[in-house]
Design an enzyme around this catalytic site. Structure first.
Site, mmCIF file in Angstrom:
data_model
loop_
_atom_site.group_PDB
_atom_site.id
_atom_site.type_symbol
_atom_site.label_atom_id
_atom_site.label_comp_id
_atom_site.label_asym_id
_atom_site.label_seq_id
_atom_site.Cartn_x
_atom_site.Cartn_y
_atom_site.Cartn_z
ATOM 1 N N GLY A 52 0.779 -1.233 0.000
ATOM 2 C CA GLY A 52 0.000 0.000 0.000
ATOM 3 C C GLY A 52 0.809 1.280 0.000
ATOM 4 O O GLY A 52 0.384 2.288 -0.550
ATOM 5 N N GLU A 97 3.631 4.249 6.283
ATOM 6 C CA GLU A 97 2.363 3.533 6.136
ATOM 7 C C GLU A 97 1.438 4.280 5.184
ATOM 8 O O GLU A 97 1.445 5.510 5.159
ATOM 9 C CB GLU A 97 1.657 3.445 7.494
ATOM 10 C CG GLU A 97 1.933 2.205 8.271
ATOM 11 C CD GLU A 97 1.069 1.028 7.839
ATOM 12 O OE1 GLU A 97 0.761 0.893 6.636
ATOM 13 O OE2 GLU A 97 0.716 0.229 8.706
ATOM 14 N N ASP A 151 -5.266 2.641 10.687
ATOM 15 C CA ASP A 151 -6.674 2.478 11.015
ATOM 16 C C ASP A 151 -6.782 1.963 12.452
ATOM 17 O O ASP A 151 -6.750 2.740 13.390
ATOM 18 C CB ASP A 151 -7.313 1.527 10.000
ATOM 19 C CG ASP A 151 -8.824 1.459 10.081
ATOM 20 O OD1 ASP A 151 -9.420 2.077 10.974
ATOM 21 O OD2 ASP A 151 -9.424 0.761 9.246
ATOM 22 N N LYS A 153 -6.667 7.340 10.296
ATOM 23 C CA LYS A 153 -8.101 7.177 10.519
ATOM 24 C C LYS A 153 -8.338 6.899 12.006
ATOM 25 O O LYS A 153 -8.550 5.755 12.412
ATOM 26 C CB LYS A 153 -8.634 6.030 9.660
ATOM 27 C CG LYS A 153 -10.140 5.986 9.585
ATOM 28 C CD LYS A 153 -10.657 4.733 8.909
ATOM 29 C CE LYS A 153 -10.455 4.720 7.424
ATOM 30 N NZ LYS A 153 -11.164 3.582 6.794
ATOM 31 N N PHE A 184 -14.204 3.698 3.451
ATOM 32 C CA PHE A 184 -13.268 2.759 2.836
ATOM 33 C C PHE A 184 -12.698 3.451 1.606
ATOM 34 O O PHE A 184 -13.423 3.730 0.650
ATOM 35 C CB PHE A 184 -13.947 1.435 2.467
ATOM 36 C CG PHE A 184 -12.938 0.421 2.014
ATOM 37 C CD1 PHE A 184 -12.090 -0.178 2.927
ATOM 38 C CD2 PHE A 184 -12.787 0.125 0.670
ATOM 39 C CE1 PHE A 184 -11.120 -1.081 2.512
ATOM 40 C CE2 PHE A 184 -11.825 -0.778 0.250
ATOM 41 C CZ PHE A 184 -10.996 -1.383 1.169
ATOM 42 N N VAL A 185 -11.397 3.753 1.646
ATOM 43 C CA VAL A 185 -10.765 4.548 0.596
ATOM 44 C C VAL A 185 -9.788 3.712 -0.219
ATOM 45 O O VAL A 185 -9.223 2.733 0.261
ATOM 46 C CB VAL A 185 -10.047 5.780 1.179
ATOM 47 C CG1 VAL A 185 -11.039 6.729 1.832
ATOM 48 C CG2 VAL A 185 -8.956 5.394 2.163
ATOM 49 N N ASP A 227 -5.740 -0.210 -1.946
ATOM 50 C CA ASP A 227 -6.510 -1.078 -2.823
ATOM 51 C C ASP A 227 -7.743 -1.660 -2.157
ATOM 52 O O ASP A 227 -7.935 -1.552 -0.949
ATOM 53 C CB ASP A 227 -5.633 -2.262 -3.252
ATOM 54 C CG ASP A 227 -5.434 -3.265 -2.130
ATOM 55 O OD1 ASP A 227 -5.744 -4.445 -2.335
ATOM 56 O OD2 ASP A 227 -4.963 -2.879 -1.039
ATOM 57 N N ARG A 251 -5.126 0.621 -6.933
ATOM 58 C CA ARG A 251 -3.872 1.219 -6.456
ATOM 59 C C ARG A 251 -3.377 2.330 -7.377
ATOM 60 O O ARG A 251 -2.738 3.271 -6.934
ATOM 61 C CB ARG A 251 -2.775 0.159 -6.346
ATOM 62 C CG ARG A 251 -2.976 -0.854 -5.252
ATOM 63 C CD ARG A 251 -1.722 -1.714 -5.086
ATOM 64 N NE ARG A 251 -1.968 -2.909 -4.312
ATOM 65 C CZ ARG A 251 -2.017 -2.953 -2.993
ATOM 66 N NH1 ARG A 251 -1.845 -1.858 -2.289
ATOM 67 N NH2 ARG A 251 -2.244 -4.101 -2.365
#
Length: 185
Positions: A45, A100, A104, A132, A158-159, A165, A171
């Site tokens: 990510g 990162e 979350d 988040k 949810f992003v 992804d 992505r």
């Protein structure tokens, strides 16, 4: 893929500006560090974020990757992250910046900080593109002179995009967008 996005939260230009600001702050904060800092990106990510970030940091530095899996192909963390790909670089006695894509629950970050600490990192900072806090279940502890750098505070959506992804898709979007629920439920 754009048609799968409910709304864009941050545009490509906003992202670029914020990454420049983060890089400038990190450069200033680490200018007196004796050894080059080690930027450890959490794959997959954070790969776009770390690439943009390190190109704008005005210091000698080292880059490595670690992989920790806690989401699989879902939208909710399993709560039990595990390191599935370890570092190649020795971080003993070094300042580490853990990069990162999104923080979350805090589970993955806490796991990785503990992992890097066990490898002898003298200081561990975190540079999270998105934070988040609404999803936080675990409060993580930085190590030594570590600092927390945050790109944007993310609302509880949810992003996807900019490296993030759903089931390995989205992505490549150059922005951060909210994925329409019908594409992940």
């Amino acid at each position: 893929m754009d048609s799968h996005i409910e709304k864009v939260l941050w545009t490509q230009d906003q992202i670029s500006l914020r990454v420049s600001e983060l890089a400038s702050k990190i450069t200033s904060d680490l200018s007196a560090v004796a050894q080059p800092p080690v930027f450890v990106a959490v794959a997959t990510g954070a790969f776009l974020f770390v690439a943009d970030l390190v190109r704008k940091v005005g210091l000698p530095l080292v880059v490595d990757f670690v992989r920790s899996d806690s989401y699989g192909s879902g939208t909710v963390s399993s709560g039990a992250p595990a390191v599935s790909l370890d570092l190649k670089v020795d971080v003993r006695g070094r300042h580490v910046i853990l990069v990162e894509d999104i923080v979350d629950t805090g589970n993955t970050l806490s796991c990785l900080i503990g992992h890097l600490k066990s490898k002898g990192a003298s200081s561990i900072s975190v540079c999270a593109f998105l934070d988040k806090p609404a999803g936080r279940k675990v409060q993580f502890q930085l190590v030594g002179d570590g600092k927390f750098y945050r790109g944007f505070e993310c609302p509880d959506y949810f992003v996807v995009g900019y490296g993030m992804d759903y089931a390995e898709l989205y992505r490549s979007l150059p922005y951060i967008g909210v994925l329409k629920p019908e594409h992940y439920t």
